[in-house]
Design an enzyme around this catalytic site. Structure first.
Site, PDB file in Angstrom:
ATOM      1  N   ASN A   1      -0.163   4.570   1.134  1.00 55.08           N
ATOM      2  CA  ASN A   1       0.173   5.743   0.334  1.00 55.08           C
ATOM      3  C   ASN A   1      -1.092   6.444  -0.149  1.00 55.08           C
ATOM      4  O   ASN A   1      -2.028   5.789  -0.599  1.00 55.08           O
ATOM      5  CB  ASN A   1       0.978   5.318  -0.884  1.00 55.08           C
ATOM      6  CG  ASN A   1       2.047   4.312  -0.545  1.00 55.08           C
ATOM      7  OD1 ASN A   1       2.944   4.603   0.239  1.00 55.08           O
ATOM      8  ND2 ASN A   1       1.920   3.108  -1.085  1.00 55.08           N
TER       9      ASN A   1
ATOM     10  N   GLY B   1       2.566  -6.138   5.159  1.00 56.77           N
ATOM     11  CA  GLY B   1       1.256  -6.450   4.606  1.00 56.77           C
ATOM     12  C   GLY B   1       0.850  -5.516   3.481  1.00 56.77           C
ATOM     13  O   GLY B   1       0.514  -5.957   2.387  1.00 56.77           O
TER      14      GLY B   1
ATOM     15  N   GLU C   1      -5.880  -0.206   5.425  1.00 58.84           N
ATOM     16  CA  GLU C   1      -5.174   0.803   4.616  1.00 58.84           C
ATOM     17  C   GLU C   1      -6.133   1.903   4.180  1.00 58.84           C
ATOM     18  O   GLU C   1      -5.776   3.081   4.166  1.00 58.84           O
ATOM     19  CB  GLU C   1      -4.502   0.158   3.399  1.00 58.84           C
ATOM     20  CG  GLU C   1      -3.570  -1.006   3.713  1.00 58.84           C
ATOM     21  CD  GLU C   1      -2.547  -0.745   4.806  1.00 58.84           C
ATOM     22  OE1 GLU C   1      -2.134   0.419   4.976  1.00 58.84           O
ATOM     23  OE2 GLU C   1      -2.172  -1.699   5.517  1.00 58.84           O
TER      24      GLU C   1
HETATM   25  N1  B3K Z   1       1.985   1.784   7.631  1.00 58.53           N
HETATM   26  C1  B3K Z   1       2.410   0.559   7.009  1.00 58.53           C
HETATM   27  C2  B3K Z   1       3.562  -0.093   7.686  1.00 58.53           C
HETATM   28  C3  B3K Z   1       4.886   0.414   7.292  1.00 58.53           C
HETATM   29  C4  B3K Z   1       5.978  -0.421   7.883  1.00 58.53           C
HETATM   30  C5  B3K Z   1       7.316   0.152   7.660  1.00 58.53           C
HETATM   31  N2  B3K Z   1       8.366  -0.718   8.141  1.00 58.53           N
HETATM   32  C6  B3K Z   1       1.293  -0.415   6.910  1.00 58.53           C
HETATM   33  C7  B3K Z   1       0.172  -0.228   7.855  1.00 58.53           C
HETATM   34  O1  B3K Z   1       0.323  -0.300   9.052  1.00 58.53           O
HETATM   35  O2  B3K Z   1      -0.900   0.018   7.407  1.00 58.53           O
HETATM   36 ZN    ZN Z   2      -1.400   0.746   9.559  1.00 58.99          ZN
END
Ligand code: B3K
Ligand code: ZN
Length: 896
Positions: free
Chosen positions: A269, A265, A302
């Site tokens: 970062n 999705g 996010e």
């Molecule tokens: N932290 C990322 C997901 C990363 C997946 C790697 N295979 C998106 C989220 O959960 O916000």
């Molecule tokens: Zn997440």
């Protein structure tokens, strides 16, 4: 690892601190699609708490090493190998400079640095950073990053990375550069860069403490008209986190960038969130109400990671739910607040129902299969396989239980203490639990079992009313039933289960609750704390035998076992003051009927539905005191996947026949009511994605879907064609097309063809809409002379189809394999052969996406013997041919 050996297992128990720490890292990129050069200068020192004397083992994958220098001098004592780079003979503190090359244009895995539509993007979580440079690519190594990007200016006018832009300028030969500094320490999985031809909408806002913040949403130029909703969602997220948790945006600048080739999705970062276009782009013509809601939820998710994930991160990947479960809980609360504020319980319940429905359909299924694992897993082969419904959605339920136990204020106290103790650290799920416990003066030792035990707990309920004593006893027993072996191994004892309950009198009103030992009644919903295998709670002063409303608002992720009669369920559906349980009563009623119908369908017996069931649904349909959004949810029958899961032996064809029968019966018996509801909820005027307007559209389109089930669906075809032509939004247009596809099952394919062709032509240049076009066709109902596998086969050859774009692959292949069970599980095994072919093809391109598809056969042991046998053959074929760790873990566990 050789091609035949099973890949290595990583265990939580083996966690050891890193031997070295990295304080700062300066990265310089010369961005060229075919061969990008990365110069990485790190300041390292031995970790005083790490293993002594060890050499430095940096991780690296798919890299070409160019040079290594120690404190500026070439350093020969190094060895590059398949998994990274070993460097020896190092002092206690030093600067290490590594130059390496990678090939972004060739990178089809979409992990590390890759090219999409001619632009550069990165995806580092969980272990993609090691595909960019040699590094201690683990979340407990947190460093300060400075990033310099250099690239051709005409091809890559925009150069972005985490944090603040500190310098930019021209270089010889038409090149330019930008330098970014992130003031916060972060683990490598939060690194990001973006370079290319992109444009942005911008807003400047003031955060709670008055500082100015620059917000940007970056997209390809033709998508600029679809960014407003993402920007509004971002602003709402920032405001919400300030108000609800006192958490402020800590950077001067926050960017969202959309990319069309993306494995999941979105990605949190630091300061530079990268999103699948599907969760950014939305305007009324191209996005449905569901898309609008998803954009809001994912933008929120996010953004909320900035504190829960980024400022405080995970010590190791076994702790993934520390950030994911908590952040899902936060985004769920955000969406509920956006729906109904914090007081409109009925509006909030709409969100709750949707979340619980997904949990039960997908997470409970995961718990029942070979991939079952606790919220905090004990081992993995490929960490990317553990971004699961259990870690995310069950993890969110576990976090929600703290709030249920301590209330919003108590939960907030716990969060405050968590940030006070751990800001800037990489920590564990235990640290979070202890913060919640300490802030509320509670011992939460037993609560750890929610993190360590796999499987779906069941709570059986027995009740006894003593009219002479006016006492009502509720006995709760917890157990795991007959659960998957993978889950059974993890079980050590009873859980602390917050069990919310109310009692309803014959007048339909809640009874004030007084437990034995209390001096007076207080409230009408009580959160009982079940801590033992069996416990009895006795209510006193109960004037008549009440009807229990159990597990209100789904206060724990468990299955409740209680034998309601159909009349009692109809009564709860009409009267329960808890909106979630009102919906739940309808679902229980429908599930029970559907399972009985399925058994009859499997035995080729005639099907019939009791009038009282039809009457119960008719009452909901015509009850104008209920919101349209709620009525829609209550009138959708449980999905075929959910029903199949409730059976000892799944029979998709019988489930489909049963569910279709009930839909047709409700359509026929209530034809006039559906038509009236359709007319009454048809709105004119401009499109608005508000909860109210969304609810109206949902109910109206459900009415249309039911009308399409009639033997002679003339009304549906007429209304759907008119709606299709007049639609000023994608919700209505897509629903009209779906209704035509459904009506075509009885009326003939020609009923849907003109709209289907028009839809393609109209949206040819909108990839996300074309995804819908593929998905609707893959999910449509088949008939004896029209198998959907043949439709899918033709669509695979369509010029717009490609396996390389995950959204497109999901829209056609996943939609068929996971959302069209009756067709996918065709007796001749054609669906499974198709599945095997696609998993093998995807494995060579993109193991993460392949592994997701591979999981659609994991419950094979729960099907009828004939299907089981064919699924095993397909799994074995895949097991013998795939190479990636990702897919092998899934199929080997399935076959074990
Ligand atoms: N932290 C990322 C997901 C990363 C997946 C790697 N295979 C998106 C989220 O959960 O916000
Ligand atoms: Zn997440």
């Amino acid at each position: 690892m050789s091609d035949t050996a099973s890949p290595a297992v990583i265990r939580r128990a083996d966690y050891a601190q890193p031997a070295f720490l990295i304080d700062s890292v300066a990265l310089e990129f010369d961005l060229v699609p075919e061969r990008t050069i990365v110069k990485n200068t790190m300041r390292l020192r031995r970790n005083p708490d790490g293993a002594p004397g060890a050499r430095l083992e940096l991780m690296g994958e798919a890299l070409e090493l160019v040079s290594v220098a120690l404190n500026g001098v070439p350093h020969a004592e190094h060895r590059a190998h398949e998994h990274g780079l070993t460097v020896e003979n190092l002092p206690d503190a030093f600067e290490l400079t590594i130059v390496s090359a990678c090939q972004p244009a060739e990178n089809t895995t979409l992990s590390g640095l890759y090219v999409s539509s001619g632009n550069f993007f990165t995806q580092c979580e969980a272990e993609g950073f090691r595909r960019i440079t040699y590094f201690l690519d683990r979340p407990d190594v947190m460093a300060i990053y400075t990033v310099t990007l250099r690239a051709d200016k005409a091809a890559y006018p925009v150069l972005l990375s985490n944090g603040n832009l500190v310098e930019e300028g021209e270089l010889p030969d038409g090149r330019h550069f930008a330098k970014w500094e992130d003031p916060f320490k972060k683990p490598s999985y939060l690194f990001a860069l973006v370079a290319g031809k992109l444009v942005a909408i911008e807003e400047r806002i003031r955060s709670g403490s008055g500082k100015e913040k620059l917000l940007q949403v970056w997209v390809e130029p033709h998508d600029l008209d679809k960014t407003r909703h993402a920007m509004d969602s971002l602003i709402n997220s920032i405001r919400w986190d300030e108000a609800r948790f006192g958490l402020e945006l800590d950077l001067d600048r926050f960017m969202i960038v959309a990319v069309s080739d993306f494995n999941m999705g979105a990605m949190e970062n630091k300061g530079l969130n990268i999103f699948n276009t599907k969760y950014v782009l939305a305007n009324p013509e191209t996005a449905t109400d569901t898309d609008f809601a998803n954009v809001e939820a994912v933008v929120g998710h996010e953004y909320f990671h900035n504190w829960t994930g980024n400022r405080i991160t995970c010590r190791d990947w076994f702790q993934l739910s520390l950030k994911e479960g908590l952040t899902v809980f936060r985004d769920q609360e955000f969406s509920a607040d956006m729906q109904g504020g914090d007081t409109d319980e009925a509006a909030r319940a709409v969100k709750r129902i949707e979340d619980v429905r997904a949990l039960r359909q997908f997470q409970f299924a995961e718990d029942a299969g070979p991939m079952a694992h606790p919220v905090r897993p004990e081992s993995y082969v490929e960490i990317n396989n553990f971004y699961t419904m259990t870690v995310y959605e069950k993890g969110a339920e576990v976090v929600r239980m703290y709030q249920t136990l301590f209330g919003r204020d108590g939960f907030r106290r716990g969060m405050d203490l968590y940030f006070k103790r751990h800001d800037g650290q990489a920590v564990t799920c235990d640290d979070f639990r202890l913060a919640l416990a300490d802030a509320n003066g509670r011992d939460l030792t037993q609560f750890e079992r929610w993190y360590s035990q796999a499987g779906t707990p069941r709570v059986s309920v027995r009740t006894a009313y003593d009219s002479a004593q006016r006492r009502y006893a509720v006995t709760l027993t917890q157990h795991y039933g007959d659960c998957a072996p993978a889950a059974r191994e993890t079980q050590t004892g009873p859980l602390l289960i917050p069990f919310a309950l109310g009692l309803i009198g014959r007048d339909g009103r809640d009874v004030p609750l007084r437990l034995e030992g209390e001096t007076q009644a207080a409230g009408t919903t009580r959160v009982l704390e079940l801590t033992e295998a069996e416990q009895t709670f006795t209510f006193v002063d109960v004037a008549e035998a009440p009807l229990p409303s159990l597990l209100r608002n789904f206060s724990a992720p468990v299955v409740v076992e209680y034998d309601y009669t159909n009349d009692e369920l109809a009564f709860l559906l009409a009267h329960d003051s808890d909106p979630f349980n009102r919906w739940e009563a309808g679902q229980r009623l429908a599930t029970r009927e559907l399972l009985a119908l399925t058994a009859r369908a499997a035995a080729s017996e005639p099907l019939s539905l009791d009038d009282s069931v039809v009457a119960a649904f008719a009452r909901v349909l015509t009850d104008e005191s209920l919101s349209p959004a709620f009525r829609e949810l209550a009138l959708i029958l449980p999905s075929e996947a959910y029903l199949a899961e409730q059976m000892a032996e799944s029979n998709p064809a019988a489930v489909h026949a049963a569910r279709q029968f009930m839909r047709k019966r409700l359509a026929t018996a209530l034809r006039a009511e559906w038509l009236a509801v359709y007319e009454r909820h048809t709105a004119s005027g401009p499109y608005e994605p508000t909860p109210k307007a969304t609810g109206h559209r949902a109910l109206k389109n459900l009415a249309l879907a039911y009308l399409a089930e009639l033997d002679d669906p003339v009304d549906a075809i007429r209304l759907a064609n008119a709606q299709y032509d007049a639609a000023n939004n994608m919700t209505d247009r897509a629903a009209a097309l779906a209704a035509l596809l459904a009506a075509a099952t009885t009326a003939g394919a020609a009923a849907a063809q003109p709209a289907l062709d028009d839809f393609y032509r109209r949206f040819e240049n909108e990839p996300l809409v074309i995804d819908k076009w593929f998905a609707m066709q893959a999910m449509q109902r088949g008939s004896l002379d029209r198998r959907i596998i043949d439709v899918v086969g033709k669509l695979m050859a369509h010029p717009a189809f490609t396996l390389r774009n995950p959204n497109r692959a999901r829209s056609l292949i996943f939609s068929f394999c996971t959302h069209n069970p009756a067709q996918f599980h065709a007796e001749d095994g054609s669906g499974y052969a198709f599945w095997a072919e696609q998993v093998i093809a995807l494995d060579a391109l993109n193991p993460q996406v392949a592994a997701r598809l591979a999981r659609s056969l994991e419950l094979w042991r729960r099907y009828t013997p004939a299907l089981r046998e064919r699924m095993r053959e397909a799994l074995e074929r895949v097991a013998s041919q795939v190479k990636s760790r990702d897919v092998r873990e899934v199929v080997e566990k399935a076959l074990a």
